[in-house]
Design a protein around this motif. Structure first.
Motif, PDB file in Angstrom:
ATOM      1  N   SER A 181       2.596   1.727  -3.339  1.00  0.00           N
ATOM      2  CA  SER A 181       1.778   2.078  -4.394  1.00  0.00           C
ATOM      3  C   SER A 181       1.435   3.750  -4.281  1.00  0.00           C
ATOM      4  O   SER A 181       1.138   4.346  -5.574  1.00  0.00           O
TER       5      SER A 181
ATOM      6  N   ASN B 265       0.896  -1.136   0.014  1.00  0.00           N
ATOM      7  CA  ASN B 265       0.108   0.056   0.034  1.00  0.00           C
ATOM      8  C   ASN B 265       0.900   1.328   0.110  1.00  0.00           C
ATOM      9  O   ASN B 265       0.672   2.151  -0.686  1.00  0.00           O
TER      10      ASN B 265
ATOM     11  N   GLN C 145       9.245   0.550  -7.161  1.00  0.00           N
ATOM     12  CA  GLN C 145       7.888  -0.040  -7.766  1.00  0.00           C
ATOM     13  C   GLN C 145       7.875  -1.441  -8.341  1.00  0.00           C
ATOM     14  O   GLN C 145       7.075  -1.792  -8.165  1.00  0.00           O
TER      15      GLN C 145
END
Length: 87
Positions: free
Chosen positions: A11, A8, A42
């Motif tokens: 992101s 989370n 990422q």
């Protein structure tokens, strides 16, 4: 559970967050290095955190200033050791 929290966070991570973290750790990233670090986080955050981070670092080694690369590697090791019990 921790994996979901990290996913989370990653992101929502922005390039500016990478720049600010680097500056707090006395690392001045060039624009291309910001892109490399951000993209690597990422794409490979799970491997960096939960597996052998050296394999991922080898992918970016020639693309960055040696001093910057070493500082990034030191930070990864520091934080993996610091938070090992949570991972």
């Amino acid at each position: 559970m921790i994996e979901r929290l990290i996913a989370n966070y990653v992101s929502k991570l922005k390039k500016q967050d990478v720049i600010q973290f680097a500056l707090k750790n006395d690392i001045n990233l060039k624009d291309d290095e910001v892109n490399i670090v951000y993209g690597t986080i990422q794409k490979y955050w799970k491997e960096i955190i939960f597996e052998d981070h050296e394999r991922i670092l080898q992918k970016i080694k020639g693309k960055m200033n040696n001093n910057t690369y070493q500082k990034i590697e030191e930070l990864i090791i520091l934080y993996k050791e610091k938070y090992h019990s949570y991972l």
